[in-house]
Structures are given as C-alpha cells and as structure tokens.
Scaffold this motif. Structure first.
Motif, PDB file in Angstrom:
ATOM      1  N   SER A  92       0.833  -1.208   0.000  1.00 51.43           N
ATOM      2  CA  SER A  92       0.000   0.000   0.000  1.00 51.43           C
ATOM      3  C   SER A  92       0.867   1.256   0.000  1.00 51.43           C
ATOM      4  O   SER A  92       0.550   2.236  -0.681  1.00 51.43           O
ATOM      5  CB  SER A  92      -0.936   0.007   1.209  1.00 51.43           C
ATOM      6  N   THR A  93       1.983   1.228   0.725  1.00 53.11           N
ATOM      7  CA  THR A  93       2.889   2.375   0.741  1.00 53.11           C
ATOM      8  C   THR A  93       3.530   2.568  -0.624  1.00 53.11           C
ATOM      9  O   THR A  93       3.681   3.698  -1.102  1.00 53.11           O
ATOM     10  CB  THR A  93       3.979   2.180   1.811  1.00 53.11           C
TER      11      THR A  93
ATOM     12  N   LEU B  69      10.554  16.984   3.638  1.00 54.88           N
ATOM     13  CA  LEU B  69      11.119  16.181   4.717  1.00 54.88           C
ATOM     14  C   LEU B  69      11.162  16.971   6.022  1.00 54.88           C
ATOM     15  O   LEU B  69      10.851  16.452   7.093  1.00 54.88           O
ATOM     16  CB  LEU B  69      12.527  15.713   4.344  1.00 54.88           C
ATOM     17  N   LEU B  70      11.548  18.246   5.919  1.00 54.09           N
ATOM     18  CA  LEU B  70      11.621  19.099   7.106  1.00 54.09           C
ATOM     19  C   LEU B  70      10.242  19.292   7.723  1.00 54.09           C
ATOM     20  O   LEU B  70      10.071  19.173   8.953  1.00 54.09           O
ATOM     21  CB  LEU B  70      12.227  20.449   6.725  1.00 54.09           C
ATOM     22  N   MET B  71       9.242  19.576   6.903  1.00 54.61           N
ATOM     23  CA  MET B  71       7.889  19.796   7.410  1.00 54.61           C
ATOM     24  C   MET B  71       7.346  18.525   8.063  1.00 54.61           C
ATOM     25  O   MET B  71       6.722  18.588   9.136  1.00 54.61           O
ATOM     26  CB  MET B  71       6.969  20.253   6.273  1.00 54.61           C
ATOM     27  N   LEU B  72       7.594  17.374   7.430  1.00 55.20           N
ATOM     28  CA  LEU B  72       7.126  16.115   7.997  1.00 55.20           C
ATOM     29  C   LEU B  72       7.849  15.820   9.309  1.00 55.20           C
ATOM     30  O   LEU B  72       7.238  15.362  10.282  1.00 55.20           O
ATOM     31  CB  LEU B  72       7.349  14.986   6.995  1.00 55.20           C
ATOM     32  N   GLY B  73       9.153  16.103   9.340  1.00 53.59           N
ATOM     33  CA  GLY B  73       9.912  15.904  10.564  1.00 53.59           C
ATOM     34  C   GLY B  73       9.419  16.778  11.704  1.00 53.59           C
ATOM     35  O   GLY B  73       9.268  16.319  12.848  1.00 53.59           O
ATOM     36  N   LEU B  74       9.134  18.050  11.405  1.00 59.94           N
ATOM     37  CA  LEU B  74       8.611  18.958  12.426  1.00 59.94           C
ATOM     38  C   LEU B  74       7.238  18.510  12.914  1.00 59.94           C
ATOM     39  O   LEU B  74       6.905  18.651  14.100  1.00 59.94           O
ATOM     40  CB  LEU B  74       8.535  20.385  11.871  1.00 59.94           C
ATOM     41  N   TRP B  75       6.444  17.947  12.007  1.00 61.51           N
ATOM     42  CA  TRP B  75       5.120  17.445  12.397  1.00 61.51           C
ATOM     43  C   TRP B  75       5.255  16.298  13.392  1.00 61.51           C
ATOM     44  O   TRP B  75       4.538  16.244  14.403  1.00 61.51           O
ATOM     45  CB  TRP B  75       4.352  17.000  11.154  1.00 61.51           C
ATOM     46  N   TYR B  76       6.200  15.378  13.138  1.00 62.08           N
ATOM     47  CA  TYR B  76       6.425  14.277  14.073  1.00 62.08           C
ATOM     48  C   TYR B  76       6.921  14.796  15.422  1.00 62.08           C
ATOM     49  O   TYR B  76       6.532  14.283  16.483  1.00 62.08           O
ATOM     50  CB  TYR B  76       7.430  13.274  13.496  1.00 62.08           C
TER      51      TYR B  76
ATOM     52  N   ILE C  47       8.446   7.833   3.522  1.00 62.47           N
ATOM     53  CA  ILE C  47       9.220   7.490   2.332  1.00 62.47           C
ATOM     54  C   ILE C  47       8.707   8.188   1.077  1.00 62.47           C
ATOM     55  O   ILE C  47       9.388   8.210   0.041  1.00 62.47           O
ATOM     56  CB  ILE C  47       9.192   5.948   2.123  1.00 62.47           C
ATOM     57  N   GLU C  48       7.514   8.792   1.147  1.00 71.14           N
ATOM     58  CA  GLU C  48       6.890   9.319  -0.063  1.00 71.14           C
ATOM     59  C   GLU C  48       7.675  10.481  -0.679  1.00 71.14           C
ATOM     60  O   GLU C  48       7.638  10.677  -1.903  1.00 71.14           O
ATOM     61  CB  GLU C  48       5.450   9.754   0.223  1.00 71.14           C
ATOM     62  N   ALA C  49       8.405  11.251   0.129  1.00 74.62           N
ATOM     63  CA  ALA C  49       9.227  12.325  -0.432  1.00 74.62           C
ATOM     64  C   ALA C  49      10.296  11.763  -1.354  1.00 74.62           C
ATOM     65  O   ALA C  49      10.646  12.376  -2.375  1.00 74.62           O
ATOM     66  CB  ALA C  49       9.876  13.134   0.694  1.00 74.62           C
TER      67      ALA C  49
END
Length: 208
Positions: free
Chosen positions: A53-54, A84-91, A135-137
């Motif tokens: 699915s991923t 990647l930065l935005m996703l990292g900050l979200w986590y 991984i989508e980035a």
C-alpha cells in the motif's frame, strides 16, 4: 542518486525498527501460542500488505514528480528537503503533544478475531490501510529522475522493511522483549522527527 539511496535506506531501517511494526506480532503470537514459523508467516503477510500500500501510494506520488520534472525539476529538488523538514517537524510536534502516529496495530482489538485465518486477514487489512508517509518524499524525488529510480526506491523500501520486521520479530521471540521497549515506543515520534529533519538538512546540501 547517492542521497536518494542513502535517505531511502535510512528511512526504511528506521521504519522496520518502530515497535508498532513488529511488537504486536510478538505479543499476539505468544498469546495465541503460535510457533516462531507461524508468527513470521503472519508478519511477512501483514508486512507485505503494508509495504504494497505504501509503494502504490509512492507510485502515485512518483507520477506527480514525473509530470513536473521537465519544467520544474530545480524547484522540486529544493521542495523535497522542505517536505522532509515539514514532515519531521510534524512528528516532533506529535511527540510534544504525546500522540503516537505510528500505532498501526491495536493488538487488543485484533485478538478478538480468534481463528488463525481471521487474525491474518485482520492484521493484513489494518497494515494495508496504514501506509507510511515518510518514504513518499523519496518517491517524489525518484519520479523526477525516472522509473528506474522509482523501482530502486521501491525495492530498497520493501526489502529493508520486510527483512527488518522479520528480524525484530525473531529477536523479540528470543527475549528482546525483556529489554524495555516502552522508551522506544514513547519516543518513536521524536526519533522519526529528528531523522527526517536530519535528512532534510543532508539533502538540502547534496543533490538527489
């Protein structure tokens, strides 16, 4: 290409080590008194559903990268570290809010399906409906470079994630669970967030 391979590899390893991707299989297997072979079969089937699915989502993301590659390649190369930065900050924000975003499997509710086949189906459906976004980035970046790069990212992600899950389940059955995994579970968003932020910085200075 080196940055693409390195980033995909690191995220796939991290992905496989997240307790929510292997610890429920250990606990359910012990509760149901499965053999190690049965537990690994269930892990492999469920893990494959998760990576498929991923990967399917990644292919759709790659198509977007491929469509934009000709006119906006430079923009996309700079946008990927930002993603990647935005996703990292979200986590990191989820960690500060004490929310777990990787809890794919609720072992307690899944155990309600008592038969072996029903448990496999339940676990497979849950994992298929919970694709990972980290991984989508890299799939987006691979789409810019061509389908050879997309296949490479997909192979790295699938092989490393599945192998890592099977390894962690095997170790878990052999006593790794005695080590307090609660710390890792409690801080998995922090670890994921810091990894993504680090990869964003790394990829900002090194071209894909």
């Amino acid at each position: 290409m080196d940055a693409l391979i390195t980033g995909s590899l690191l995220l796939s390893v991290l992905h496989a080590l997240i307790p929510s991707h292997w610890l429920p299989f250990v606990t359910i297997g012990q509760t149901e008194q499965w053999s190690l072979r049965q537990t690994l079969v269930v892990t492999a089937i469920s893990g494959l559903a998760h990576t498929i699915s991923t990967t399917l989502l990644g292919i759709l993301v790659s198509l977007a990268g491929w469509q934009l590659a000709e006119g906006y390649q430079n923009l996309l190369e700079r946008a990927i570290p930002l993603l990647l930065l935005m996703l990292g900050l979200w986590y990191l924000m989820q960690h500060l809010r004490h929310r777990h975003v990787h809890d794919h499997i609720d072992a307690g509710s899944v155990r309600k399906a008592r038969s072996f086949s029903a448990l496999i189906l339940s676990l497979g459906v849950v994992m298929f409906l919970s694709p990972c976004l980290e991984i989508e980035a890299y799939f987006l970046s691979a789409g810019v470079q061509g389908w050879g790069a997309v296949v490479l990212v997909a192979i790295i992600y699938n092989v490393i994630t599945l192998s890592g899950m099977l390894l962690m389940v095997t170790l878990g059955r052999r006593g790794l669970k005695r080590i307090n995994s609660h710390w890792f579970e409690h801080h998995e968003n922090l670890i994921t967030g810091l990894t993504l932020v680090g990869l964003a910085v790394f990829n900002f200075f090194i071209e894909f």
